[in-house]
Enzyme design. Structure first.
Site, PDB file in Angstrom:
ATOM      1  N   GLU A  60       0.753  -1.131   0.123  1.00 53.04           N
ATOM      2  CA  GLU A  60      -0.038   0.022  -0.029  1.00 53.04           C
ATOM      3  C   GLU A  60       1.233   1.374   0.095  1.00 53.04           C
ATOM      4  O   GLU A  60       1.710   0.932   1.123  1.00 53.04           O
ATOM      5  CB  GLU A  60      -1.182  -0.037   1.296  1.00 53.04           C
ATOM      6  CG  GLU A  60      -1.644  -0.897   1.144  1.00 53.04           C
ATOM      7  CD  GLU A  60      -2.771  -1.061   0.275  1.00 53.04           C
ATOM      8  OE1 GLU A  60      -3.615   0.092  -0.382  1.00 53.04           O
ATOM      9  OE2 GLU A  60      -3.671  -1.979   0.763  1.00 53.04           O
TER      10      GLU A  60
ATOM     11  N   CYS B 235      -2.491   9.281   2.319  1.00 52.48           N
ATOM     12  CA  CYS B 235      -1.838   9.037   0.527  1.00 52.48           C
ATOM     13  C   CYS B 235      -2.574   9.421   0.248  1.00 52.48           C
ATOM     14  O   CYS B 235      -2.963   9.024  -1.419  1.00 52.48           O
ATOM     15  CB  CYS B 235      -1.845   7.098   1.286  1.00 52.48           C
ATOM     16  SG  CYS B 235      -2.498   6.598   2.533  1.00 52.48           S
TER      17      CYS B 235
HETATM   18  P1  NAD Z   1       8.545   4.967   4.440  1.00 56.34           P
HETATM   19  O1  NAD Z   1       8.122   3.692   3.574  1.00 56.34           O
HETATM   20  O2  NAD Z   1       9.150   5.959   5.099  1.00 56.34           O
HETATM   21  O3  NAD Z   1       8.186   4.161   6.120  1.00 56.34           O
HETATM   22  C1  NAD Z   1       7.328   2.533   5.904  1.00 56.34           C
HETATM   23  C2  NAD Z   1       7.753   2.032   7.636  1.00 56.34           C
HETATM   24  O4  NAD Z   1       9.072   1.043   6.396  1.00 56.34           O
HETATM   25  C3  NAD Z   1       8.294   1.892   8.443  1.00 56.34           C
HETATM   26  O5  NAD Z   1       8.320   1.734   9.710  1.00 56.34           O
HETATM   27  C4  NAD Z   1       9.996   2.613   8.022  1.00 56.34           C
HETATM   28  O6  NAD Z   1      10.261   1.643   9.427  1.00 56.34           O
HETATM   29  C5  NAD Z   1       9.961   1.227   7.518  1.00 56.34           C
HETATM   30  N1  NAD Z   1      10.968   0.855   6.488  1.00 56.34           N
HETATM   31  C6  NAD Z   1      11.963   1.649   6.152  1.00 56.34           C
HETATM   32  N2  NAD Z   1      13.060   0.982   4.905  1.00 56.34           N
HETATM   33  C7  NAD Z   1      12.899  -0.248   5.549  1.00 56.34           C
HETATM   34  C8  NAD Z   1      12.749  -1.191   4.795  1.00 56.34           C
HETATM   35  N3  NAD Z   1      14.259  -0.747   4.112  1.00 56.34           N
HETATM   36  N4  NAD Z   1      12.393  -2.451   4.814  1.00 56.34           N
HETATM   37  C9  NAD Z   1      11.856  -2.332   5.947  1.00 56.34           C
HETATM   38  N5  NAD Z   1      10.817  -1.892   6.149  1.00 56.34           N
HETATM   39  C10 NAD Z   1      11.300  -0.255   5.881  1.00 56.34           C
HETATM   40  O7  NAD Z   1       7.043   6.135   4.781  1.00 56.34           O
HETATM   41  P2  NAD Z   1       6.448   6.784   5.383  1.00 56.34           P
HETATM   42  O8  NAD Z   1       6.630   8.054   5.556  1.00 56.34           O
HETATM   43  O9  NAD Z   1       6.047   6.307   6.992  1.00 56.34           O
HETATM   44  O10 NAD Z   1       5.235   6.792   5.187  1.00 56.34           O
HETATM   45  C11 NAD Z   1       4.268   7.662   4.274  1.00 56.34           C
HETATM   46  C12 NAD Z   1       4.164   6.898   3.483  1.00 56.34           C
HETATM   47  O11 NAD Z   1       2.815   6.205   3.088  1.00 56.34           O
HETATM   48  C13 NAD Z   1       3.693   7.949   1.809  1.00 56.34           C
HETATM   49  O12 NAD Z   1       3.963   7.571   0.810  1.00 56.34           O
HETATM   50  C14 NAD Z   1       2.200   7.480   1.710  1.00 56.34           C
HETATM   51  O13 NAD Z   1       0.840   7.397   0.823  1.00 56.34           O
HETATM   52  C15 NAD Z   1       2.157   5.933   2.199  1.00 56.34           C
HETATM   53  N6  NAD Z   1       1.300   5.364   2.558  1.00 56.34           N
HETATM   54  C16 NAD Z   1       0.158   4.608   1.965  1.00 56.34           C
HETATM   55  C17 NAD Z   1      -1.077   4.116   2.696  1.00 56.34           C
HETATM   56  C18 NAD Z   1      -1.918   3.043   1.413  1.00 56.34           C
HETATM   57  O14 NAD Z   1      -2.696   2.899   2.055  1.00 56.34           O
HETATM   58  N7  NAD Z   1      -2.070   2.589   0.202  1.00 56.34           N
HETATM   59  C19 NAD Z   1      -1.672   5.122   4.057  1.00 56.34           C
HETATM   60  C20 NAD Z   1      -0.772   5.252   4.032  1.00 56.34           C
HETATM   61  C21 NAD Z   1       0.534   6.167   3.903  1.00 56.34           C
END
Ligand code: NAD
Length: 504
Positions: free
Chosen positions: A245, A279
């Site tokens: 997502e 998002c």
């Molecule tokens: P992010 O990708 O920076 O982090 C998301 C999660 O991934 C965090 O818990 C982080 O610690 C973890 N992470 C980071 N590096 C990783 C790795 N190498 N392996 C595994 N996990 C890792 O995203 P964010 O800044 O926390 O969230 C914002 C983003 O999320 C935006 O792009 C937003 O659109 C998206 N989002 C999407 C939805 C949806 O349902 N489509 C909902 C909410 C947010």
């Protein structure tokens, strides 16, 4: 970061990280950075717990989940306060997000049996001697990795549905909202009398990576597409299936017959609420040129007095992740440099922690304000000559998460042509609050679905069973089969499928 304590799983020194209030920089809590060994240990405990949880009846699991739902409801102010402190979002917005999550827990609990329980399947004419059934079995242990922007609602779309389907869950919350994640796991643990059905592993990206590599049965990731690709690559090593997502660049379309005050209200809220860190937030608006000026007058009137701040009068909170400030600034600057007009806010709107609402018009379609996820309180509003053009521009994106259409006469026909996972007609993000509807995107917005029946099935495998009721007229699966039988088979299939009969 500081080294403290000894950890019970591994007897190794524990590293910690702090979660801070983005409005003030104050410390909210200190949490441990879980190592790969800690994550593996949590997955091992989950494996044991699923022996119990996965073998309960749907009704018994529903009882536990509905009790959890009641506990969260009674403590909603406490959880909303924690979310407010970790994300900076206004208390009311934090509460609203929890309200929606509670509704999803209840839906998943009440519908799992109907959606996933055994169901008869017609065996077809060739197999009339068989009684066929399909049931959806839990996969086992689900890893959930969540973002910070909706720290309750977003991961709950995976957690509640995975639990209702009979799985155990190991949840890695965002490093910006570890307290909220811990709160959720602690409250569920109380309900299941200390069992490890839902556990939290706090930490940074490395902890998430360790969860991807652990012996889990599926990984549900919500976050940026950039991280999503790393998650897929890590999960590929064990052939672990993933749900992604990811981000979006959703558009709201305003037709010439739209209720303009309502469309403006929706665009403003869709773009600015949660400081634009949604998002499925509105980032682009395409307005029929015949009503463009009237729409702009309306939205600017409604935006009067709307501002970001930490006082009680401010309806927009801070930018939770400090690094996002540079992205927002660069998108506004790029749009203005390429000729966009500033209707509200503008380049000076980006401060040290807060971004004031910004509305740009006539934004070039190749500027980053249109092509990339901004994740700030900005709207790019462009006039279009027709709804065909609105649909074409809406779809001219690598993303495909959601969107909205405002039209009195043509809402459904415009919505059908939008290539995205979800569309609200004459409202904004309403689909997220309808528990029976699937939630997810296409393209760079990801794949797989949470919520609704699709969301329940996502955390299961289909188990097909067929029982022979009586001996077949012709035994086809035997080396004793004769040429005469083959002839009868050929006659039968010609009778069944050889004609030109169509469906109508
Ligand atoms: P992010 O990708 O920076 O982090 C998301 C999660 O991934 C965090 O818990 C982080 O610690 C973890 N992470 C980071 N590096 C990783 C790795 N190498 N392996 C595994 N996990 C890792 O995203 P964010 O800044 O926390 O969230 C914002 C983003 O999320 C935006 O792009 C937003 O659109 C998206 N989002 C999407 C939805 C949806 O349902 N489509 C909902 C909410 C947010």
């Amino acid at each position: 970061m500081s080294s403290t304590l000894e950890h019970s799983d591994t007897a190794e020194a524990v590293t910690t990280f702090d979660s801070l209030d983005p409005a003030t920089g104050d410390l909210v809590g200190t949490h441990r950075v879980c190592s790969a060994a800690n994550v593996d240990a949590a997955v091992g405990r989950a494996r044991d717990a699923v022996d119990w949880w996965g073998n309960l009846s749907f009704d018994d699991r529903a009882d536990f989940l509905l009790t959890w739902r009641s506990v969260i409801t009674r403590r909603i102010a406490q959880l909303a306060d924690l979310s407010h402190r970790e994300t900076g979002k206004p208390h009311g917005d934090a509460q609203l997000e929890i309200v929606l999550a509670i509704d999803h827990i209840a839906w998943a609990a009440k519908n799992a049996k109907k959606v996933l329980g055994p169901r008869k399947v017609s065996p077809g004419l060739l197999m009339t001697n068989q009684a066929a059934t399909v049931a959806y079995h839990p996969l086992g242990v689900i890893g959930v990795i969540g973002p910070w922007n909706y720290p309750v609602f977003t991961p709950m779309g995976s957690i509640a549905y995975a639990l209702a389907a009979g799985n155990a869950v190991v949840f890695k919350p965002s490093e910006y909202t570890p307290g909220v994640g811990q709160w959720l796991a602690d409250s569920f643990r109380e309900v299941v009398h200390g069992r490890d059905v839902l556990q939290v592993v706090t930490g940074l990206g490395d902890t998430g990576n360790a969860l991807c590599r652990a012996r889990i049965d599926k990984l549900a990731f919500t976050g940026s597409g950039r991280t999503g690709k790393k998650v897929m690559a890590a999960c590929a090593e064990n052939l672990t299936p993933v749900i992604i997502e990811a981000g979006g660049k959703d558009a709201l379309i305003v037709d010439e017959d739209a209720d303009l005050p309502k469309a403006a209200e929706a665009a403003l809220w869709g773009g600015m609420s949660n400081a634009g860190q949604t998002c499925i937030g509105t980032e682009r608006v395409y307005v029929h040129e015949k009503v463009f000026d009237a729409f702009m007058t309306e939205i600017l009137a409604q935006a009067d007095g709307l501002r970001a701040g930490s006082d009680s009068g401010a309806q927009i909170g801070p930018i939770t992740m400090p690094s996002q400030l540079d992205v927002i600034r660069s998108h506004i600057d790029d749009a203005v440099a390429r000729g966009a007009k500033v209707a509200l806010g503008g380049p000076g709107a980006v401060g040290e922690r807060f971004v004031q609402p910004t509305i740009l018009t006539h934004v070039p379609e190749d500027s980053t304000e249109i092509t990339e996820e901004t994740f700030g309180p900005t709207l790019a509003i462009n006039p279009v000559a027709s709804m065909d053009e609105a649909v074409r521009l809406t779809n001219a994106t690598d993303y495909g998460l959601a969107g909205a259409v405002f039209s009195k006469a043509n809402g459904p026909s415009i919505a059908r042509r939008i290539r995205s996972g979800m569309t609200s007609i004459n409202s904004v993000i309403a689909f997220a609050a309808v528990p029976g509807l699937p939630f997810g995107g296409v393209g760079q917005s990801g794949f797989g679905r949470i919520h609704g029946p699709d969301g329940l099935r996502e955390f299961t495998y289909a188990k097909a069973t067929t029982r022979q009721k009586f001996a077949p007229m012709m035994n086809l699966t035997s080396f004793t089969r004769t040429a005469a039988t083959d002839g009868k088979v050929a006659q039968l299939i010609t009778l069944l499928h050889g004609g030109k009969q169509t469906l109508r």
